[in-house]
Design a protein around this motif. Sequence first.
Motif, mmCIF file in Angstrom:
data_model
loop_
_atom_site.group_PDB
_atom_site.id
_atom_site.type_symbol
_atom_site.label_atom_id
_atom_site.label_comp_id
_atom_site.label_asym_id
_atom_site.label_seq_id
_atom_site.Cartn_x
_atom_site.Cartn_y
_atom_site.Cartn_z
ATOM 1 N N ASN A 42 -73.353 18.892 11.791
ATOM 2 C CA ASN A 42 -74.670 18.922 11.160
ATOM 3 C C ASN A 42 -75.279 20.333 11.122
ATOM 4 O OD1 ASN A 42 -76.571 17.182 9.789
ATOM 5 N ND2 ASN A 42 -78.014 17.686 11.427
ATOM 6 N N LYS A 43 -74.405 21.306 10.997
ATOM 7 C CA LYS A 43 -74.837 22.699 10.900
ATOM 8 C C LYS A 43 -74.105 23.368 9.746
ATOM 9 C CE LYS A 43 -75.417 23.141 15.949
ATOM 10 N NZ LYS A 43 -74.971 21.778 16.286
ATOM 11 N N VAL A 44 -74.722 24.376 9.165
ATOM 12 C CA VAL A 44 -74.032 25.217 8.208
ATOM 13 C C VAL A 44 -73.613 26.486 8.941
ATOM 14 C CG1 VAL A 44 -76.240 26.140 7.339
ATOM 15 C CG2 VAL A 44 -74.144 26.483 6.022
ATOM 16 N N TRP A 45 -72.319 26.775 8.879
ATOM 17 C CA TRP A 45 -71.730 27.931 9.542
ATOM 18 C C TRP A 45 -71.421 28.985 8.490
ATOM 19 C CZ3 TRP A 45 -70.705 27.683 14.950
ATOM 20 C CH2 TRP A 45 -70.974 26.436 15.518
ATOM 21 N N TRP A 326 -71.859 20.985 -1.042
ATOM 22 C CA TRP A 326 -72.581 19.725 -0.915
ATOM 23 C C TRP A 326 -72.622 19.299 0.545
ATOM 24 C CZ3 TRP A 326 -75.046 17.118 -4.859
ATOM 25 C CH2 TRP A 326 -74.753 17.523 -6.169
ATOM 26 N N VAL A 327 -73.805 18.986 1.044
ATOM 27 C CA VAL A 327 -73.965 18.412 2.376
ATOM 28 C C VAL A 327 -73.767 16.901 2.294
ATOM 29 C CG1 VAL A 327 -75.528 18.080 4.335
ATOM 30 C CG2 VAL A 327 -75.565 20.236 3.047
ATOM 31 N N ASP A 328 -74.351 16.295 1.273
ATOM 32 C CA ASP A 328 -74.167 14.884 0.952
ATOM 33 C C ASP A 328 -74.459 14.722 -0.533
ATOM 34 O OD1 ASP A 328 -77.037 14.642 0.628
ATOM 35 O OD2 ASP A 328 -77.200 14.387 2.793
ATOM 36 N N GLY A 329 -74.577 13.485 -1.005
ATOM 37 C CA GLY A 329 -74.763 13.249 -2.430
ATOM 38 C C GLY A 329 -76.094 13.712 -2.991
ATOM 39 N N ASN A 330 -77.026 14.118 -2.140
ATOM 40 C CA ASN A 330 -78.338 14.550 -2.604
ATOM 41 C C ASN A 330 -78.751 15.937 -2.105
ATOM 42 O OD1 ASN A 330 -78.524 11.346 -2.195
ATOM 43 N ND2 ASN A 330 -79.829 11.939 -3.910
ATOM 44 N N THR A 331 -77.898 16.564 -1.307
ATOM 45 C CA THR A 331 -78.282 17.819 -0.667
ATOM 46 C C THR A 331 -77.200 18.873 -0.835
ATOM 47 O OG1 THR A 331 -79.381 16.461 1.015
ATOM 48 C CG2 THR A 331 -79.199 18.817 1.450
ATOM 49 N N VAL A 332 -77.628 20.093 -1.194
ATOM 50 C CA VAL A 332 -76.706 21.208 -1.374
ATOM 51 C C VAL A 332 -77.219 22.396 -0.579
ATOM 52 C CG1 VAL A 332 -75.494 22.663 -3.046
ATOM 53 C CG2 VAL A 332 -76.276 20.388 -3.726
ATOM 54 N N VAL A 333 -76.308 23.085 0.106
ATOM 55 C CA VAL A 333 -76.673 24.300 0.816
ATOM 56 C C VAL A 333 -76.155 25.504 0.022
ATOM 57 C CG1 VAL A 333 -74.602 24.259 2.300
ATOM 58 C CG2 VAL A 333 -76.654 25.495 3.034
ATOM 59 N N PHE A 334 -76.985 26.536 -0.073
ATOM 60 C CA PHE A 334 -76.652 27.760 -0.804
ATOM 61 C C PHE A 334 -76.728 28.950 0.147
ATOM 62 C CE2 PHE A 334 -78.519 24.821 -3.806
ATOM 63 C CZ PHE A 334 -77.713 24.921 -4.930
ATOM 64 N N ALA A 335 -75.894 29.950 -0.090
ATOM 65 C CA ALA A 335 -75.955 31.169 0.713
ATOM 66 C C ALA A 335 -75.664 32.368 -0.176
ATOM 67 C CB ALA A 335 -74.953 31.109 1.863
ATOM 68 N N SER A 341 -80.225 28.707 1.965
ATOM 69 C CA SER A 341 -81.261 27.778 1.523
ATOM 70 C C SER A 341 -80.693 26.379 1.374
ATOM 71 C CB SER A 341 -81.878 28.249 0.203
ATOM 72 O OG SER A 341 -82.496 29.497 0.358
ATOM 73 N N LEU A 342 -81.586 25.396 1.454
ATOM 74 C CA LEU A 342 -81.214 23.994 1.365
ATOM 75 C C LEU A 342 -81.986 23.336 0.227
ATOM 76 C CD1 LEU A 342 -79.325 22.135 3.076
ATOM 77 C CD2 LEU A 342 -81.372 21.385 4.284
ATOM 78 N N MET A 343 -81.256 22.718 -0.693
ATOM 79 C CA MET A 343 -81.865 22.045 -1.836
ATOM 80 C C MET A 343 -81.628 20.548 -1.746
ATOM 81 S SD MET A 343 -80.953 22.380 -5.933
ATOM 82 C CE MET A 343 -81.657 24.014 -6.169
ATOM 83 N N LYS A 344 -82.711 19.779 -1.892
ATOM 84 C CA LYS A 344 -82.588 18.326 -1.978
ATOM 85 C C LYS A 344 -82.845 17.900 -3.413
ATOM 86 C CE LYS A 344 -83.786 17.236 2.807
ATOM 87 N NZ LYS A 344 -82.405 16.786 3.125
#
Length: 347
Positions: A42-45, A326-335, A341-344
Amino acid sequence: MKKIFTLLFSTVGLLMFSQKIESFETILNDKISIRAIELYDNKVWYSGTESKFGFVDLKDHKIQKQITLSEKKLQFRTLAQNKDAFYAINIESPAHFFRIDKKDLSVVNTYTDTLKTAFYDALIFVNDEHAVTFSDPAKDLNLKLSFIMPKLNAVLDFNTLTKREGFNTIKLNEGEAAFAASNTNIAHQGTNIWIATGGKSSRIIKIDYTTFKSNVYKTPFIQGESAQGMYSIDFANEKFGVAVGGDYTKQEANVNNIATTNDGGKTWQIQASGKNAGYTTCVKIKPNSKGKEMISVGDQHISYSSDFGKTWKKISDEKGFYVCKWVDGNTVVFAGKDKISLMKLKF
């Protein structure tokens, strides 16, 4: 009355846009350039410039940790993981292969490539026992592909393996290489890996990593100049895949910079030529969408497709992102530049 209608239509447009993005927040600010990320626990590395490596918790963004992989100020554009550890390789020579233990974040330099032309573009685990990485070619233009084998604590050269097994090495064309833009110009499904090249030639190299059998396919992608070609690829299964890129020096150019395949990379069909947001560094297919939905990011935009990459809608003008996941079907992490940043998304 005309002004009222104009205002009404503008408001409707904003409402439609807001329904796509529920929230978009920055969860890390730092003086760093990030082009490779992984998700675990549950972390972005991330790995990046100045030898920085670390994580941000996706639920509680205040929980963060950062370490340095080397006393030298190395630049990292690769990051991959198996169940026990993360691996990262710096660009430029000498190239150091670092292992970061997941339990205690202890760091070991497991291998060093001292070849002057060493410049590793991407790294991916195909299973817990094997990772695949590749570097810019030496003067002989042979593809420099290597296999990291954690259990054996070894790095095996593809050319050595193929010669031992009786297969020919893969030759790149003059001026053909790959772009270390987002650690995503390599993909895998099943026993196959695909590598996207660019520059004077932009081709797809497909290899079965269990038999070392390989094929090289031409693409209709923009190519011919050093900054042109495919920058990122992703596959939903062994048949359907997408490629994005363009021309880094002409980021607004959007001709022949997106393509899809339905036959495992043998043939590619140009999509949305002249009708997309331009140069793109990373594309990721939405989980469980079978390729129908995907998101992409470039230095100047974030875009979304819901029809297998045929048409694209720019959903954000946010600048400075290089990689997404993609973190899940509704969430994307960008770097990217100085941030994560985290987009829902709301569908």
